[in-house]
Design a protein around this motif. Structure first.
Motif, PDB file in Angstrom:
ATOM      1  N   THR A  55      21.795 -13.292  53.076  1.00  0.00           N
ATOM      2  CA  THR A  55      22.809 -14.204  52.550  1.00  0.00           C
ATOM      3  C   THR A  55      22.897 -15.441  53.441  1.00  0.00           C
ATOM      4  O   THR A  55      22.339 -15.480  54.536  1.00  0.00           O
ATOM      5  CB  THR A  55      24.183 -13.503  52.448  1.00  0.00           C
ATOM      6  N   ASP A  56      23.562 -16.466  52.950  1.00  0.00           N
ATOM      7  CA  ASP A  56      23.796 -17.688  53.715  1.00  0.00           C
ATOM      8  C   ASP A  56      22.527 -18.249  54.349  1.00  0.00           C
ATOM      9  O   ASP A  56      22.472 -18.531  55.550  1.00  0.00           O
ATOM     10  CB  ASP A  56      24.889 -17.463  54.774  1.00  0.00           C
ATOM     11  N   ILE A  57      21.522 -18.377  53.492  1.00  0.00           N
ATOM     12  CA  ILE A  57      20.274 -18.992  53.945  1.00  0.00           C
ATOM     13  C   ILE A  57      19.884 -20.044  52.913  1.00  0.00           C
ATOM     14  O   ILE A  57      19.933 -19.780  51.716  1.00  0.00           O
ATOM     15  CB  ILE A  57      19.160 -17.934  54.175  1.00  0.00           C
ATOM     16  N   ALA A 108      18.069 -21.411  59.249  1.00  0.00           N
ATOM     17  CA  ALA A 108      18.335 -22.179  58.029  1.00  0.00           C
ATOM     18  C   ALA A 108      19.760 -22.018  57.507  1.00  0.00           C
ATOM     19  O   ALA A 108      19.980 -21.798  56.297  1.00  0.00           O
ATOM     20  CB  ALA A 108      17.320 -21.799  56.951  1.00  0.00           C
ATOM     21  N   HIS A 109      20.733 -22.057  58.425  1.00  0.00           N
ATOM     22  CA  HIS A 109      22.142 -22.067  58.025  1.00  0.00           C
ATOM     23  C   HIS A 109      22.932 -22.747  59.139  1.00  0.00           C
ATOM     24  O   HIS A 109      22.783 -22.392  60.308  1.00  0.00           O
ATOM     25  CB  HIS A 109      22.645 -20.628  57.811  1.00  0.00           C
ATOM     26  N   PRO A 110      23.755 -23.738  58.789  1.00  0.00           N
ATOM     27  CA  PRO A 110      24.487 -24.457  59.839  1.00  0.00           C
ATOM     28  C   PRO A 110      25.600 -23.601  60.427  1.00  0.00           C
ATOM     29  O   PRO A 110      26.224 -22.859  59.681  1.00  0.00           O
ATOM     30  CB  PRO A 110      25.062 -25.660  59.084  1.00  0.00           C
ATOM     31  N   SER A 170      26.088 -10.932  59.114  1.00  0.00           N
ATOM     32  CA  SER A 170      25.020 -11.944  58.967  1.00  0.00           C
ATOM     33  C   SER A 170      25.284 -13.082  59.946  1.00  0.00           C
ATOM     34  O   SER A 170      24.366 -13.631  60.540  1.00  0.00           O
ATOM     35  CB  SER A 170      24.970 -12.466  57.532  1.00  0.00           C
ATOM     36  N   HIS A 171      26.547 -13.444  60.109  1.00  0.00           N
ATOM     37  CA  HIS A 171      27.009 -14.475  61.041  1.00  0.00           C
ATOM     38  C   HIS A 171      28.528 -14.407  61.036  1.00  0.00           C
ATOM     39  O   HIS A 171      29.099 -13.548  60.339  1.00  0.00           O
ATOM     40  CB  HIS A 171      26.456 -15.852  60.666  1.00  0.00           C
ATOM     41  N   THR A 172      29.180 -15.284  61.788  1.00  0.00           N
ATOM     42  CA  THR A 172      30.632 -15.119  61.920  1.00  0.00           C
ATOM     43  C   THR A 172      31.430 -16.213  61.201  1.00  0.00           C
ATOM     44  O   THR A 172      32.590 -16.441  61.530  1.00  0.00           O
ATOM     45  CB  THR A 172      31.040 -15.063  63.407  1.00  0.00           C
ATOM     46  N   HIS A 173      30.809 -16.876  60.220  1.00  0.00           N
ATOM     47  CA  HIS A 173      31.617 -17.803  59.416  1.00  0.00           C
ATOM     48  C   HIS A 173      32.745 -17.007  58.761  1.00  0.00           C
ATOM     49  O   HIS A 173      32.568 -15.833  58.407  1.00  0.00           O
ATOM     50  CB  HIS A 173      30.747 -18.513  58.363  1.00  0.00           C
ATOM     51  N   ILE A 174      33.864 -17.709  58.567  1.00  0.00           N
ATOM     52  CA  ILE A 174      35.108 -17.023  58.219  1.00  0.00           C
ATOM     53  C   ILE A 174      34.997 -16.143  56.957  1.00  0.00           C
ATOM     54  O   ILE A 174      35.574 -15.056  56.901  1.00  0.00           O
ATOM     55  CB  ILE A 174      36.286 -18.042  58.114  1.00  0.00           C
ATOM     56  N   ASP A 175      34.221 -16.597  55.953  1.00  0.00           N
ATOM     57  CA  ASP A 175      34.136 -15.786  54.715  1.00  0.00           C
ATOM     58  C   ASP A 175      33.429 -14.449  54.950  1.00  0.00           C
ATOM     59  O   ASP A 175      33.528 -13.547  54.125  1.00  0.00           O
ATOM     60  CB  ASP A 175      33.485 -16.577  53.565  1.00  0.00           C
ATOM     61  N   HIS A 176      32.757 -14.298  56.098  1.00  0.00           N
ATOM     62  CA  HIS A 176      32.019 -13.052  56.387  1.00  0.00           C
ATOM     63  C   HIS A 176      32.752 -12.119  57.353  1.00  0.00           C
ATOM     64  O   HIS A 176      32.288 -11.006  57.601  1.00  0.00           O
ATOM     65  CB  HIS A 176      30.611 -13.387  56.892  1.00  0.00           C
ATOM     66  N   VAL A 177      33.877 -12.604  57.891  1.00  0.00           N
ATOM     67  CA  VAL A 177      34.632 -11.773  58.847  1.00  0.00           C
ATOM     68  C   VAL A 177      36.120 -11.700  58.490  1.00  0.00           C
ATOM     69  O   VAL A 177      36.907 -11.041  59.185  1.00  0.00           O
ATOM     70  CB  VAL A 177      34.480 -12.283  60.301  1.00  0.00           C
TER      71      VAL A 177
HETATM   72 ZN   LIG Z   1      28.001 -19.309  56.412  1.00  0.00          ZN
END
Ligand SMILES: [Zn+2]
Ligand SMILES: [Zn+2]
Length: 309
Positions: A206-208, A184-186, A81-88
């Motif tokens: 997720t994360d929106i 819609a996610h920083p 979904s993106h590369t924020h740490i909780d997702h990778v």
């Molecule tokens: Zn995130």
């Protein structure tokens, strides 16, 4: 010991399994153990392919199960979904990435062709991890997406075909994935995915942080889906708290997720990316509150399986 390669379903169903449902960071306390403490990871088995949405800590157990006594496994397709740490966070411990016999495709948001590769290399910077991404033995290919593409699949194990936005979108009933990039996610936004197969579909969102009433584009993207997996990190009272408001942090409330599900007329909604401070007791309260406004809602928990047929 089973020596056959781990097989992937080849009937006409879409099988969904939740391996990690927690947002922000993993939890290990007893009080949240029933719903589970691993961060985002959802496995979708469809049309002889294994699709994996996000590589939070939940992907570690999934990788181990794939390699449970078998010499090789079919290719995995990871959609970030993106590369924020909780997702990778689980990526470097995903067994297929460590084995020269396995092949993994990693797709996710990146404005230029090499952007996602560069982002993922941060994960294995020598200050943070002893082995570089390139040194991990599994065969891998990293593909940046900008949003609006349609992803189609040729032979199992082969590179997926990426149709640029506005290009052809394949046969009516073949397996394909549509992408939608939301801001819609920083700070760099988030990719939403919709899997189509036969006459079924599911949306991973997720994360929106939805706006009041939901974003019309997201509602359209999810229109009529059989299953919507949606960020629902906060309670209303947390989101609008006077002392610590969470508005602007990039996540939706349970009520916002339900509003989008209703407007998009989805058949089922799975609340996802749970606030790590919410105990099992709080999650049960959320479930019963949510069911009063949208009966076809589930609070996703680790190990939960849903079959769309
Ligand atoms: Zn995130
Ligand atoms: Zn997250």
């Amino acid at each position: 010991m089973n020596s056959k390669p781990q097989s992937v379903t080849n009937d006409r169903t879409i099988r969904v399994k939740f391996w990690g449902v927690r947002g922000s960071y993993p939890t290990v306390d007893q009080a949240s153990s029933k719903f589970g403490g691993n961060t985002s990871c959802v496995e979708v088995q469809v049309d002889r392919r294994r699709l994996i949405f996000d590589a939070g800590t939940g992907i570690i157990a999934l990788g181990k199960e794939l390699f449970n006594g078998v010499p090789s496994v079919p290719a995995a397709y990871i959609f970030l979904s993106h590369t924020h740490i909780d997702h990778v966070m689980g990526l470097c411990f995903f067994e297929p990435l460590l084995s020269p016999k396995a092949r993994t495709f990693i797709l996710g948001p990146g404005p230029t062709p090499g952007a996602l590769t560069r982002s993922l290399h941060h994960l294995t910077h020598s200050d943070l991890f002893p082995v570089s991404l390139d040194e991990l033995k599994g065969k891998k290919e990293i593909i940046s997406l900008v949003g609006g593409e349609t992803i189609r699949f040729g032979l199992p194990g082969h590179r997926p075909k990426i149709d640029a936005p506005g290009m052809g979108n394949g046969g009516e009933r073949e397996l394909k994935i549509a992408t939608y990039k939301s801001s819609a996610h920083p700070l760099n936004g988030v990719m939403l995915y919709r899997v189509f197969y036969g006459n079924k579909s599911l949306v991973y969102a997720t994360d929106i942080e939805e706006q009041d009433g939901g974003y019309p584009e997201v509602i359209e993207f999810a229109r009529g889906a059989d299953l919507l997996i949606h960020d629902a990190q906060y309670l209303q009272e947390e989101y609008f708290s006077r002392t610590k408001p969470r508005k602007g942090w990039g996540h939706s409330t349970i009520d916002l997720a339900i509003e989008v599900a209703k407007k998009a007329e989805v058949k089922r909604l799975a609340l996802f990316h749970h606030e790590p401070t919410h105990s099992d007791k709080t999650m049960k309260m959320i479930e019963s509150r949510a069911k009063q406004i949208f009966p076809s809602v589930m609070v996703a928990h680790e190990g939960m399986e849903i079959v769309l047929r």
